[in-house]
Design an enzyme around this catalytic site. Sequence first.
Site, PDB file in Angstrom:
ATOM      1  N   ARG A 165       0.841  -1.210   0.000  1.00 61.15           N
ATOM      2  CA  ARG A 165       0.000   0.000   0.000  1.00 61.15           C
ATOM      3  C   ARG A 165       0.872   1.256   0.000  1.00 61.15           C
ATOM      4  O   ARG A 165       0.583   2.235   0.678  1.00 61.15           O
ATOM      5  CB  ARG A 165      -0.956   0.012   1.191  1.00 61.15           C
ATOM      6  CG  ARG A 165      -1.859  -1.184   1.301  1.00 61.15           C
ATOM      7  CD  ARG A 165      -2.789  -1.332   0.083  1.00 61.15           C
ATOM      8  NE  ARG A 165      -3.583  -2.538   0.223  1.00 61.15           N
ATOM      9  CZ  ARG A 165      -3.219  -3.726  -0.254  1.00 61.15           C
ATOM     10  NH1 ARG A 165      -2.078  -3.843  -0.931  1.00 61.15           N
ATOM     11  NH2 ARG A 165      -3.977  -4.780  -0.096  1.00 61.15           N
ATOM     12  N   SER A 240     -10.664  -0.042   3.766  1.00 58.22           N
ATOM     13  CA  SER A 240      -9.784  -0.405   4.878  1.00 58.22           C
ATOM     14  C   SER A 240      -9.044   0.838   5.375  1.00 58.22           C
ATOM     15  O   SER A 240      -8.300   1.462   4.615  1.00 58.22           O
ATOM     16  CB  SER A 240      -8.782  -1.476   4.449  1.00 58.22           C
ATOM     17  OG  SER A 240      -9.441  -2.669   4.102  1.00 58.22           O
ATOM     18  N   GLU A 336      -4.096   3.651   6.558  1.00 56.23           N
ATOM     19  CA  GLU A 336      -3.947   3.431   5.129  1.00 56.23           C
ATOM     20  C   GLU A 336      -4.464   4.611   4.328  1.00 56.23           C
ATOM     21  O   GLU A 336      -3.969   4.911   3.234  1.00 56.23           O
ATOM     22  CB  GLU A 336      -4.697   2.142   4.725  1.00 56.23           C
ATOM     23  CG  GLU A 336      -4.489   1.743   3.294  1.00 56.23           C
ATOM     24  CD  GLU A 336      -5.094   0.369   2.984  1.00 56.23           C
ATOM     25  OE1 GLU A 336      -5.660   0.224   1.896  1.00 56.23           O
ATOM     26  OE2 GLU A 336      -4.971  -0.537   3.829  1.00 56.23           O
TER      27      GLU A 336
END
Length: 340
Positions: A165, A240, A336
């Site tokens: 990520r 998320s 994130e």
Amino acid sequence: MITLQHNRSLLPFNTFGIDVKASLYTEIHHEDHIRKYRERADLTKLPLLILGGGSNILLTQNFPGLVMDIRIKGRVLKGEHQERVVVEFGAGENWHELVLYCIAQGWGGIENLSLIPGKIGAAPIQNIGAYGVELKDVFEYLDLLHLETGQIKRFDAGDCKFGYRDSIFKQELKGKVVILRVALCLTRKNHRVKTDYGDIKKELKDRGLREPCIKDISDVVISIRQRKLPDPAETGNGGSFFKNPEVPTEIHDLLKEKFPEMPSYFVNEATMKIPAAWLINEAGWKGQTFGNFGIHKDHALVLVNYGGASGKDIFDLSTRILNSVKEQFGIELEREVNVI
């Protein structure tokens, strides 16, 4: 010419449904629009926020500068070989729509990434991933424009410095470039479908699909995501919110002794990955609500805005979760989403 809107609400442009305003807002339909922006000294001195679908940001306050909404379109077949194709997409193309388009052409490799919100121009920034596949697995190149110099450069996978990520665009090039086009290398035949992810494997078995095609995988992923994750059109969220932490093996082993039921995944000999959702759930957060915001009842990684919550509400809740997990497990979670 660059067309500007003043005091523009960003409510329609972020999946969290946060109602903040930008001092200035413009849509970018062509790279020439960015060059026009660079010619305006009154604009280039302002703070700049580049939007690529607004699916991975949390807006905590009004933005005192220019919001640049990337709307560049285009789908071009750049190379066709016996086993694979290279397809170039404009950065403003909707990610899920292009996944379905590729499947309809018989091109495989991104079916596991179905139903991820946002635009393809934002995909390399985050190195989006789901169900055992990441963007870097199919990435061919991208073209970007340096805001300082106006030069267009082509980056390959190595240039992008992809991580979990993560990419160079979240680090040293953050806010310095605009991604214009992204090319993917996809399979034409002999597709290597990835079915080893637990939820996919179970769903395929339940459907009696022993030799699934790429559309089967996409259909299953869509079904799983719709079942597990709230639709941003109905409930504000950014997917998320936290990354799955990677910890040294010795730390993992100590935690495993204390929490034998803790799931974990092998990264390498020195590192293990622990699901952030399990940590948050064990800390007692899953399903908790605080008026008009909270944690989704079916997925501990998803913070939700039920309507009217502020970005600060969501951010403060994430801080409480971070502190709680750190206190209970000694693990520091990382957000994130990009907090603005």
